[in-house]
Write a protein that holds these residues in place. Sequence first.
Motif, PDB file in Angstrom:
ATOM      1  N   HIS A 139       0.824  -1.208   0.000  1.00 32.30           N
ATOM      2  CA  HIS A 139       0.000   0.000   0.000  1.00 32.30           C
ATOM      3  C   HIS A 139       0.856   1.256   0.000  1.00 32.30           C
ATOM      4  O   HIS A 139       0.658   2.166  -0.808  1.00 32.30           O
ATOM      5  CB  HIS A 139      -0.905  -0.026   1.231  1.00 32.30           C
ATOM      6  CG  HIS A 139      -1.891   1.097   1.292  1.00 32.30           C
ATOM      7  ND1 HIS A 139      -1.580   2.333   1.824  1.00 32.30           N
ATOM      8  CD2 HIS A 139      -3.168   1.184   0.875  1.00 32.30           C
ATOM      9  CE1 HIS A 139      -2.646   3.120   1.734  1.00 32.30           C
ATOM     10  NE2 HIS A 139      -3.624   2.450   1.170  1.00 32.30           N
ATOM     11  N   CYS A 277     -10.185   3.404  -3.347  1.00 31.33           N
ATOM     12  CA  CYS A 277     -10.690   3.167  -1.989  1.00 31.33           C
ATOM     13  C   CYS A 277     -11.387   4.449  -1.508  1.00 31.33           C
ATOM     14  O   CYS A 277     -10.880   5.553  -1.724  1.00 31.33           O
ATOM     15  CB  CYS A 277      -9.508   2.823  -1.087  1.00 31.33           C
ATOM     16  SG  CYS A 277      -9.810   2.954   0.682  1.00 31.33           S
ATOM     17  N   GLU A 279     -11.637   5.550   1.374  1.00 32.15           N
ATOM     18  CA  GLU A 279     -10.901   6.193   2.472  1.00 32.15           C
ATOM     19  C   GLU A 279      -9.607   6.868   1.998  1.00 32.15           C
ATOM     20  O   GLU A 279      -9.332   7.991   2.361  1.00 32.15           O
ATOM     21  CB  GLU A 279     -10.506   5.155   3.529  1.00 32.15           C
ATOM     22  CG  GLU A 279     -11.667   4.432   4.163  1.00 32.15           C
ATOM     23  CD  GLU A 279     -12.173   5.149   5.400  1.00 32.15           C
ATOM     24  OE1 GLU A 279     -11.333   5.680   6.138  1.00 32.15           O
ATOM     25  OE2 GLU A 279     -13.404   5.172   5.604  1.00 32.15           O
ATOM     26  N   CYS A 280      -8.819   6.094   1.228  1.00 30.49           N
ATOM     27  CA  CYS A 280      -7.459   6.583   0.932  1.00 30.49           C
ATOM     28  C   CYS A 280      -7.217   6.837  -0.554  1.00 30.49           C
ATOM     29  O   CYS A 280      -6.181   7.402  -0.908  1.00 30.49           O
ATOM     30  CB  CYS A 280      -6.419   5.596   1.455  1.00 30.49           C
ATOM     31  SG  CYS A 280      -6.342   4.072   0.497  1.00 30.49           S
ATOM     32  N   CYS A 289     -10.239  -0.272   1.127  1.00 32.89           N
ATOM     33  CA  CYS A 289      -9.153  -1.220   0.829  1.00 32.89           C
ATOM     34  C   CYS A 289      -8.712  -1.974   2.086  1.00 32.89           C
ATOM     35  O   CYS A 289      -9.002  -1.565   3.211  1.00 32.89           O
ATOM     36  CB  CYS A 289      -7.974  -0.505   0.174  1.00 32.89           C
ATOM     37  SG  CYS A 289      -6.937   0.444   1.303  1.00 32.89           S
ATOM     38  N   CYS A 292      -6.776   0.079   4.692  1.00 36.82           N
ATOM     39  CA  CYS A 292      -7.589   0.971   5.535  1.00 36.82           C
ATOM     40  C   CYS A 292      -8.377   0.170   6.573  1.00 36.82           C
ATOM     41  O   CYS A 292      -8.555   0.615   7.708  1.00 36.82           O
ATOM     42  CB  CYS A 292      -8.521   1.821   4.674  1.00 36.82           C
ATOM     43  SG  CYS A 292      -7.621   3.096   3.774  1.00 36.82           S
TER      44      CYS A 292
END
Length: 301
Positions: A139, A277, A279-280, A289, A292
Amino acid sequence: MKCRVCRGPAVIDLKRHNANFCHEHFVAHCEEQVRRAIHHFSMLAPGERVLVAVSGGKDSLAAWDILTRLGYPAEGLYLGLGIDAYSDDSLAAARAYAEPRGLTLHVVDLAETHGFTVPGAAAVTRRSPCGACGLAKRHEFNRVARDLGFAVVATGHNLDDEAAVLLGNTLRWETDYLARQHPALPAGRGFARKIKPLYRLGEREMAAYCVLEKIDYQVDECPMAAGNRHLGYKETLNELERRSPGSKAAFLFGFLDRMLPLLDPAAHAEAADVHPCTECGEPTTGDVCAFCRLRERAATA
Ligand code: AMP
Ligand code: FES
Ligand code: ZN
Ligand code: ZN
């Protein structure tokens, strides 16, 4: 023992190549193996910028060194995993390499940036630390490459690493993993290209390279990885290699030449239906993902 090239005194014997080399010609041999790797799998365009993931160990520091010698503008990325003294010493080795050479080392700390460490994540998930660690590395390498504008990330995986992973995947016929065991995974939607320029060089060669070139590296293995399966596969392959020099390379290179082309490229996760994703923003097949999800669990623990 004489150097194969100049007949001067040799400093290393490479049974697999049936050759001995002096310092100068051993370094040239390492460069040549990396050049061949890059050429064979079209890893890099001439002079392309590359982000090298450096752990402070011999392989990734040697990868950085050789890529720089070959004229690629290479910057380093160290990811702090929070494994106590091991992580501190690893970062120190990466810094001690980069600073005197005027090379740029980017440092990202998991705890500072994401609020958790690898041992912490392993404790909450009750899974092997190496699983959380691998997830975090994949990641973060990808995210940082994107943030810094690099199209390609290089890692220090060597012939011994790749052969051991291959043995593990073959024993279980993990066809999806096998299809992705490519020395140059092409970029996909949201994924940087990932290359392994040392796949033609063994662990012993990389240690010798660092010693000869006076590169101080983190000698200790990760304390969390002790006794894992991967190390067992390496030992098994070393035993085979001892009985029959060249078997490790034959196993890996035969796979790359003859099996990999037969595996369906659609099996690449990178080719699957991915989107950012929520979130990120990193590519994922779900909504949020895996990184996260891990971060949320680890941070609330
Ligand atoms: P490993 O998974 O520990 O065998 O490491 C494989 C490769 O991942 C190394 O050769 C490095 O290129 C990279 N790597 C491992 N640990 C780190 C780290 N903490 N920071 C940056 N890169 C790393
Ligand atoms: Fe990842 Fe040790 S380096 S668990
Ligand atoms: Zn020589
Ligand atoms: Zn995410």
